[in-house]
Design a protein around this motif. Structure first.
Motif, short mmCIF file in Angstrom:
data_model
loop_
_atom_site.label_atom_id
_atom_site.label_comp_id
_atom_site.label_asym_id
_atom_site.label_seq_id
_atom_site.Cartn_x
_atom_site.Cartn_y
_atom_site.Cartn_z
N LEU A 232 8.70 2.46 -5.19
CA LEU A 232 7.31 2.28 -4.77
C LEU A 232 6.51 1.64 -5.91
CD1 LEU A 232 5.07 2.70 -2.66
CD2 LEU A 232 4.64 4.93 -3.67
N THR A 234 2.82 0.31 -7.37
CA THR A 234 1.38 0.52 -7.26
C THR A 234 0.67 -0.23 -8.38
OG1 THR A 234 1.76 2.75 -6.40
CG2 THR A 234 -0.48 2.22 -7.09
N CYS A 283 8.45 -7.71 -3.55
CA CYS A 283 8.28 -6.61 -2.61
C CYS A 283 8.58 -7.03 -1.18
CB CYS A 283 6.84 -6.07 -2.67
SG CYS A 283 6.40 -5.35 -4.26
N THR A 286 3.61 -5.61 1.14
CA THR A 286 2.52 -5.37 0.21
C THR A 286 1.29 -4.99 1.01
OG1 THR A 286 3.39 -7.04 -1.30
CG2 THR A 286 1.13 -6.35 -1.66
N ASP A 306 -6.49 -0.34 -4.89
CA ASP A 306 -5.11 0.02 -5.15
C ASP A 306 -4.19 -0.80 -4.24
OD1 ASP A 306 -5.70 1.89 -7.10
OD2 ASP A 306 -5.87 3.54 -5.67
N THR A 308 -0.38 -1.70 -3.09
CA THR A 308 0.93 -1.03 -3.09
C THR A 308 1.99 -1.93 -2.45
OG1 THR A 308 0.45 0.06 -0.98
CG2 THR A 308 -0.08 1.27 -2.99
#
Length: 419
Positions: A232, A234, A283, A286, A306, A308
């Motif tokens: 994960l 961030t 990723c 997103t 934020d 991720t």
């Protein structure tokens, strides 16, 4: 140049321990390493290994050497959490042209705390099992330095406002959409600065920030460049700032105005976009929230988002930090043009200010913040520090307001160095 790992492999052992006291109180005298927020995180001391890099390849060469070192390490890990086993603390220069380069330091001792779990890691670079370590608390009453003198660094306030004005003009001419300009201030103390005292005051005053110490760079950053934990990803983006008044009612009104400010929202959008675009190749998915929230800190408030994602390509946290640096939050948009503008008008070498700072473990997990709200302390003169602050400049910026914002951002480290 990168210092290669020793011929013998690293040997690391991690065991669970009972609560030994606050993390920062465990640091012995001398150079220490820390990454602590709300009492959790990592501290380390001693030096089993140091890896350095320079120039454009400072991230890649250091990351490759660490990956090779971790691959051959002999590890006994009885805790098995991110941050257990071999860990390296790192810090990297903002600019490829800076002599500050990049460094990873593998400590001989690491103490970690997360949730309700404490652990102790001992590391040896000679291929032998590390000797047992007895932990000692060095907690004591803190007294801030007296009679600290603060003087301008590369540019005095008037010169820096002129640099901001020039940047605004060049934005108007279409060279860039946004540029981040930094300034430095020099602090001269009467007595030698003990980094442990500085860290303790920052952690107490700014508990929601990540209090860090790596190779003489000490600070409390509110901005997580990237965190990787078991796939994960961030990243916390901060851009758009307003100074607090310490009056709750007025601060709420200011927070509302910040959330509606077209100038600050524009600055924030550039920063979020640059992070999302940098993470996308690494990723599978997103997630970018539609609008930012207001992050309240003791001295300022920021627009925050934020971002991720789910890791797709096996990149390490250090690889991701390299891909994200420099984001629009600390450089500008478009990044290459903004970097050139910084070089032409800022008038200084940032060193490792605004570069990635944090840690990486043998699995590649880790946390990398942006080195903000910080000071550089050198071994050559323990009574002299270099403080930094920067501001995002867009077409609607005002030099006087930007100077005031930079003063607000200097408050954490400046306050930790004076009564």
């Amino acid at each position: 140049m990168t210092i290669a790992p020793a011929l013998a492999p690293l040997v690391a052992r991690t065991v669970a321990i009972s609560d030994p006291g606050p993390l920062l109180s465990l640091l012995p005298p001398g150079p220490g390493l820390s990454w602590v927020r709300r009492g959790e995180g990592l501290v380390g001391w001693g030096e089993a290994m140091r890896i350095t890099g320079e120039g454009e390849t400072r991230f890649g060469s250091v990351a490759r050497t660490w990956a090779e070192t971790a691959r051959h390490a002999v590890v006994r890990d009885e805790v098995r959490l991110p941050g257990t086993g071999p860990v390296a603390f790192g810090s990297f220069a903002f600019s490829a042209g800076s002599p500050a380069g990049g460094v990873l330091i593998v400590p001989e001792v690491v103490v970690g705390f997360r949730g309700d779990t404490w652990w102790l890691t001992t590391i040896s670079a000679d291929g032998a099992l590390p000797a047992p370590v007895a932990l000692t608390s060095y907690e004591r009453e803190l007294t801030a330095p007296q009679d600290t003198q603060f003087v301008p660094g590369a540019l005095d306030p008037q010169e820096w406002k002129a640099a901001v004005a020039e940047a605004i003009g060049r934005i108007g001419a279409g060279e860039v959409e946004k540029v981040v300009l930094a300034r430095d201030v020099l602090a001269h103390t009467v007595d030698d600065v003990d980094p442990r005292d500085l860290l303790a005051r920052l952690a107490t005053g700014y508990p929601n920030c990540w209090t860090f110490s790596v190779d003489g760079l000490i600070g409390a950053t509110p901005e997580m460049l990237v965190k990787l934990e078991r796939g994960l990803v961030t990243s916390r983006v901060l851009a758009g700032t307003i100074r607090r008044t310490q009056n709750d009612e007025q601060d709420l009104a200011l927070a509302a105005s910040l959330a509606r400010s077209s100038k600050d929202l524009e600055e924030h959008e550039y920063a979020v976009r640059s992070v999302a675009e940098a993470l996308a190749p690494h990723c599978t998915t997103t997630n970018v929230p539609d609008s930012p929230f207001v992050l309240h800190l003791p001295n300022v408030m920021h627009l925050a988002t934020d971002v991720t994602g789910v890791l797709a390509d096996g990149a390490t946290s250090l690889d991701l930090a390299a891909a994200l640096h420099p984001s629009a939050a600390v450089c500008g948009t478009p990044t290459p043009a903004a970097a050139k503008l910084i070089e032409s008008v800022e008038g200084m070498d940032r060193g490792r200010y605004a570069g990635p700072v944090g840690w990486v473990d043998a699995a590649g997990d880790g946390e990398w913040g942006i080195a903000l709200r910080c000071a550089a302390l050198t071994d050559e003169n323990p009574r002299r520090l270099r403080l930094f602050a920067g501001c995002g400049i867009v077409a609607g910026s005002d030099p006087e307001a930007e100077l005031a914002e930079s003063e607000a951002k200097l408050l954490p480290i400046r306050g930790a160095l004076s009564r």
